[in-house]
Design a protein around this motif. Structure first.
Motif, mmCIF file in Angstrom:
data_model
loop_
_atom_site.group_PDB
_atom_site.id
_atom_site.type_symbol
_atom_site.label_atom_id
_atom_site.label_comp_id
_atom_site.label_asym_id
_atom_site.label_seq_id
_atom_site.Cartn_x
_atom_site.Cartn_y
_atom_site.Cartn_z
ATOM 1 N N THR A 11 2.082 -7.335 4.143
ATOM 2 C CA THR A 11 2.146 -6.514 2.929
ATOM 3 C C THR A 11 0.777 -5.891 2.645
ATOM 4 O O THR A 11 0.663 -4.710 2.334
ATOM 5 C CB THR A 11 2.551 -7.378 1.719
ATOM 6 N N LEU A 13 -1.573 -5.316 4.714
ATOM 7 C CA LEU A 13 -1.865 -4.318 5.739
ATOM 8 C C LEU A 13 -1.159 -3.008 5.387
ATOM 9 O O LEU A 13 -1.734 -1.928 5.446
ATOM 10 C CB LEU A 13 -1.391 -4.842 7.103
ATOM 11 N N GLY A 14 0.086 -3.127 5.007
ATOM 12 C CA GLY A 14 0.868 -1.940 4.653
ATOM 13 C C GLY A 14 0.222 -1.180 3.517
ATOM 14 O O GLY A 14 0.170 0.043 3.502
ATOM 15 N N ARG A 15 -0.282 -1.916 2.577
ATOM 16 C CA ARG A 15 -0.795 -1.240 1.384
ATOM 17 C C ARG A 15 -2.238 -0.801 1.502
ATOM 18 O O ARG A 15 -2.627 0.195 0.913
ATOM 19 C CB ARG A 15 -0.651 -2.168 0.191
ATOM 20 N N ARG B 136 6.228 -3.121 12.864
ATOM 21 C CA ARG B 136 5.145 -2.204 13.202
ATOM 22 C C ARG B 136 5.557 -1.138 14.198
ATOM 23 O O ARG B 136 5.098 -0.016 14.115
ATOM 24 C CB ARG B 136 3.964 -2.989 13.788
ATOM 25 N N ARG B 139 6.934 2.106 12.956
ATOM 26 C CA ARG B 139 6.102 2.864 12.021
ATOM 27 C C ARG B 139 5.537 4.107 12.694
ATOM 28 O O ARG B 139 5.143 4.071 13.843
ATOM 29 C CB ARG B 139 4.958 1.963 11.585
ATOM 30 N N PHE B 144 0.446 4.136 7.241
ATOM 31 C CA PHE B 144 0.670 4.481 5.846
ATOM 32 C C PHE B 144 -0.415 5.421 5.380
ATOM 33 O O PHE B 144 -1.585 5.182 5.585
ATOM 34 C CB PHE B 144 0.646 3.209 5.008
ATOM 35 N N SER B 150 1.194 4.646 0.642
ATOM 36 C CA SER B 150 0.759 3.373 1.175
ATOM 37 C C SER B 150 1.753 2.251 0.927
ATOM 38 O O SER B 150 1.744 1.259 1.610
ATOM 39 C CB SER B 150 -0.617 3.004 0.636
ATOM 40 N N VAL B 151 2.587 2.403 -0.016
ATOM 41 C CA VAL B 151 3.680 1.448 -0.145
ATOM 42 C C VAL B 151 4.854 2.094 0.556
ATOM 43 O O VAL B 151 5.372 3.112 0.129
ATOM 44 C CB VAL B 151 4.046 1.191 -1.620
ATOM 45 N N ALA B 152 5.206 1.540 1.677
ATOM 46 C CA ALA B 152 6.244 2.185 2.467
ATOM 47 C C ALA B 152 7.538 1.411 2.388
ATOM 48 O O ALA B 152 7.715 0.429 3.086
ATOM 49 C CB ALA B 152 5.781 2.301 3.903
ATOM 50 N N ARG B 156 10.358 -2.870 5.641
ATOM 51 C CA ARG B 156 10.316 -4.328 5.614
ATOM 52 C C ARG B 156 11.723 -4.857 5.794
ATOM 53 O O ARG B 156 12.683 -4.144 5.622
ATOM 54 C CB ARG B 156 9.708 -4.752 4.284
ATOM 55 N N PRO B 163 6.456 -10.185 -2.333
ATOM 56 C CA PRO B 163 5.520 -10.921 -3.199
ATOM 57 C C PRO B 163 5.010 -10.029 -4.318
ATOM 58 O O PRO B 163 4.643 -8.882 -4.086
ATOM 59 C CB PRO B 163 4.377 -11.297 -2.254
ATOM 60 N N VAL B 170 -1.406 -3.115 -6.310
ATOM 61 C CA VAL B 170 -1.427 -1.775 -5.754
ATOM 62 C C VAL B 170 -1.017 -0.766 -6.803
ATOM 63 O O VAL B 170 -1.616 0.284 -6.942
ATOM 64 C CB VAL B 170 -0.515 -1.684 -4.530
#
Lengths: 165, 712
Positions: A11, A13-15, B136, B139, B144, B150-152, B156, B163, B170
């Motif tokens: 998470t 890393l994604g953000r 990954r 992607r 991102f 950045s929140v993709a 997931r 979480p 963020v």
């Protein structure tokens, strides 16, 4: 914090991959080095306990990223400059953009380094004074001061008719 | 009217103020339309910057790098694997073993999908688990992008428990401008200290030790080797961080005084300086931070003047408040040169005879003071001072941070004073100018004629709100000094210490400047030497030397680079100069090149053919005429003292211990500033022979020893 460590790191890393890459690339002027630094940040993150970073993840990552970048600059400073490699990453994006935008971002790139850094952490990454203060190890007051002056400089340059102060 | 340079405008516009400050500020701008327009403009620019910067391209990690991160994250959860993995990877994994609670916790509380994925057997070192690579691989290469991107979502697994904490962070992080986020963070700053000793970075070291108890030797040896390398790396990093910190401290460049040919310039004029800050700061670098100080942090005159000397004070009934002592001997670092020491000793005032004092403590309680070596040390120092005050002494306490305020009106009640000191708390940004205004106002309102009127400023010097322009601040102080109130600037803290500015403030404010690095230093400045710190016996003390070209070819003043005056300033009573406190001594050293010898430096200037040769000298054998001007503490007109100085032709070894001591300290300062004239071994030898049983001098010997080790 109910997630597994893998997911927590994933998470994060994604953000934060893009923000950190952008930050490191700017500090280092080198995409490859920035990649190494950011990878290292996340590997180090794997060594942390999620609960200790709860609510401070952004600060932690940016702080580690900055310190690692500075390590690199210091270690390789001379080599880096002597080898003549041109900065790999610049604010300017080849993609078409309105002229006005270009002008503003060019002005940003001309600000003193620390002002630039604080400005980008604020407006690009949306961090608070407090977070920026922790990351750049300068006082909150000084963050406010740097930012205020950066904005004043930009404004005076963008509106040439208006005098400053 | 709010100054447009006031950073509070931006802090307000961006929602970076505490509710309290905000309410106060709102009141201030209510009747100030230009401030409100300013705030709108800041917001508009902020929004524009936000939206434009959002699109800035960000390079991405490579797939291999992402995979390695995923692997590192995963390895943490399979402790047994360390027995089979390459050593480099082991170190990371080793940490996991010794957080059994955590592993257990994750297994018990974690969602089912995760437990299912956790491999119980050693994982292959190369292939990451499908759960990680799968995500990954799907992607797009650039990864991102941008804050919004950045929140993709959708990248997931559906069962992802998402979480909450990081996600909130963020969202907060991306909330541009308007609210700045971080409201929650403001409550618990600096919890995170990555890579500091004792922090996360030190963990592997501890853990590998525990591994030692149960694992075989070959493995252990490998782990030890890697650990040693890691520790070394960390130490190096720490040193670099410290250097980085030091680079933010503010030191003005010092250009050493060059040798001057008497044929070209036959006089030298400077202001005395009783400051000692530089010595304490140098000591902090050497003893607390274990590194050599940056050269510009070394002011030689402040090092020499840190020590007390056995100079005789003026005799009782002397018309002057001090006595001058001149001594000339061979120069220890160049035997062909002579060294002249000019010393002034102020009259000593007994604690009981000390005039009544009106003190205003002005304490910086801004956020940057919230460190153990800052505000708590300020409090301890002020307590020390307060405890020595008598019934006729009054104290007021003013603080400044976001706004300045009086926390204790002037009082002689010691308990009230001590209580107020204890209540000081740090928080906010630094509006130094408003605080200075307030402190002088209180000092002037309680002015004691014939007494000690002094503002004691305690700060790390990080002024950044209100008048932030250094020039404006010094002008303010200069203006305030005319009120007859003296200033003491006590510097605290490291990392952001603004030495140059503090020295300048003290200089312009008829004051002294000391750096308090420890409670021991506080005891010296505010305890043992309190009378000197508080009671000024003469002000605007200037020294001028006229050299005799028949005996002296060239000269150089050692130190006092920031105190040089033009020769015209000497007779000009409007020109400010240094103060001297009760019992204080001031020492200055001149290195002299005897007539007939080459003067080091650039080639000589040719003689002006229109100017006649030097006329007959009043005293053929004198080296120079020493001239000194001073004013009484409340006087306007200066008094002039003159004295002819001859060379007794003495050797260095036959000179007085104080002469040799001052030479050794000066030589040490020169060495720290990079001069090579005299090695540290030689400095140490001279110093040892002149230290006597003075504890401060013995501490100096340890400083030289330390510098010797650090030099290697």
């Amino acid at each position: 914090m109910a997630a597994s460590r893998e997911e927590w790191v994933e998470t994060a890393l994604g953000r934060y991959e893009a923000p950190l890459m952008r930050y490191a690339a700017r500090l280092l002027d080198d995409t490859e080095l920035a990649r190494d630094v950011v990878q290292d940040c996340f590997v180090r993150l794997c060594e942390q306990r999620p609960e200790t970073l709860d609510g401070h993840l952004a600060e932690w990552l940016f702080t580690v990223c900055r310190r690692r970048s500075i390590d690199h600059l210091r270690r390789n400073g001379r080599m880096h400059r002597l080898d003549g490699t041109e900065p790999a990453v610049r604010m300017e994006d080849p993609v078409e953009r309105r002229e006005e935008e270009q002008a503003l971002l060019e002005r940003v790139a001309l600000l003193p380094k620390l002002q630039q850094e604080v400005l980008l952490l604020k407006f690009q990454e949306g961090l608070s004074y407090r977070q920026i203060s922790a990351i750049t190890s300068t006082s909150v007051g000084n963050v406010g001061y740097l930012l205020h002056h950066a904005l004043r400089t930009l404004r005076s340059q963008l509106a040439p008719g208006r005098s400053q102060g | 009217m709010i100054d447009r340079n006031d950073p509070r405008l931006t802090a307000f516009a961006l929602g970076e103020m505490s509710a309290e400050d905000r309410a106060e500020f709102e009141k201030m701008i209510e009747a100030d339309p230009s401030a409100r327009a300013e705030i709108d403009a800041i917001r508009a620019l902020g929004a524009k910057l936000g939206s434009e910067l959002e699109h800035a391209a960000a390079p991405a990690l490579t797939e291999a790098q992402r995979a390695s991160v995923a692997k590192a994250a995963q390895k943490r959860r399979i402790p047994l694997a360390i027995l089979f993995m390459p050593v480099a990877a082991c170190l990371l994994a080793a940490v996991a073993i010794f957080w059994p609670n955590e592993v257990e916790h994750a297994t018990r509380v974690g969602p089912p999908t995760m437990v299912a994925r956790a491999p119980e057997a050693p994982a292959p070192a190369v292939a990451p688990p499908p759960g990680v690579t799968g995500v990954r691989a799907g992607r797009p290469a650039p990864g991102f992008r941008g804050p919004n991107g950045s929140v993709a979502p959708g990248q997931r697994t559906p069962s992802d428990p998402a979480p909450s904490a990081p996600r909130e962070e963020v969202t907060e992080m991306l909330a541009l401008g308007s609210n700045g986020g971080g409201a929650g963070d403001a409550e618990k700053p600096a919890v995170v200290a990555p890579e500091e000793p004792g922090g996360g970075g030190a963990v592997p070291v501890l853990n590998t030790r525990r591994i030692a108890e149960s694992r075989d030797d070959g493995f252990l040896a490998e782990v030890r080797r890697s650990t040693a390398a890691m520790t070394a790396e960390m130490e190096k990093k720490l040193a670099e961080l410290q250097r980085e910190r030091a680079s933010r401290e503010g030191y003005d460049r010092i250009r050493e005084n060059p040798f001057i040919r008497v044929a070209e310039e036959d006089s030298s004029t400077f202001s005395i300086d009783v400051d000692t800050a530089s010595y304490a700061n140098v000591r902090r670098f050497l003893m607390q931070e274990n590194r050599l100080p940056p050269p510009d942090a070394v002011r030689i005159e402040e090092m020499v003047n840190y020590f007390s000397y056995a100079y005789e004070p003026p005799a009782a009934g002397s018309p002057d408040p001090f006595r001058i002592h001149v001594e000339v001997a061979a120069c220890p670092w160049d035997a062909t040169h002579r060294l002249a020491r000019i010393a002034i000793k102020g009259k000593v005032i007994d604690q009981r005879e000390r005039p009544a004092s009106n003190l205003v403590f002005l304490v910086d309680v801004s956020g940057s003071m919230d460190e153990p070596n800052k505000l708590p040390l300020v409090q301890a120092s002020l307590r020390l001072l307060a405890n020595q005050l008598g019934e006729k002494d009054r104290v007021a306490i003013a603080v400044y941070a976001g706004a300045a305020g009086l926390v204790l009106p002037s009082t002689a009640d010691r308990q009230q004073i001590l209580d107020a000191i204890d209540r000081l708390k740090a928080g906010g940004s630094t509006a130094g100018a408003a605080g200075i205004e307030l402190a002088y106002e209180v000092a002037t309102a309680n002015f004691l004629k014939g007494g000690t009127n002094r503002v004691i400023l305690c700060t790390d010097g990080d002024f950044n709100v209100g008048i932030t322009d250094a020039g404006a601040l010094t002008r303010l102080i200069e203006e305030k000094a005319k009120s007859g109130v003296f200033l003491s600037v006590l510097g605290f803290g490291t990392g952001n210490y603004q030495d140059a500015r503090m020295q300048q403030l003290a200089d312009k404010g008829n004051g002294n400047h000391a750096y308090i690095d420890s409670i021991l230093e506080a005891r010296k400045v505010l305890g043992e030497e309190m009378s000197g710190t508080l009671v000024t016996i003469a002000k605007d003390v200037k020294i001028q030397l006229f050299f005799n070209p028949k005996t002296v070819a060239g000269f150089r003043l050692i130190g006092y680079e920031n105190r040089l005056l033009s020769k015209q300033d000497f007779n000009d009573d409007t020109k400010d100069a240094g103060e001297i406190g009760a019992g204080h001594s001031v020492t200055a050293l001149y290195e002299l090149v005897p007539a007939g010898m080459d003067v080091p430096g650039p080639p000589a200037v040719d003689k002006n053919p229109f100017v006649a040769k030097a006329e007959a000298t009043v005293d053929e054998d004198a080296l120079f005429q020493l001239r000194l001007r001073y004013k009484e503490p409340d006087g306007e007109k200066s008094k002039l003292l003159e004295e002819m100085v001859r060379d007794g032709k003495g050797t260095f070894d036959a000179a007085s211990p104080d002469f040799r001591w001052a030479s050794a300290v000066a030589a040490f300062g020169m060495a720290l500033r990079g001069a090579t004239a005299m090695g540290l071994d030689a400095v140490l030898e001279i110093a040892k022979g002149a230290a006597g049983d003075d504890k401060y001098r013995h501490e100096f010997l340890r400083l030289v020893e330390t510098a010797k080790l650090l030099r290697r």
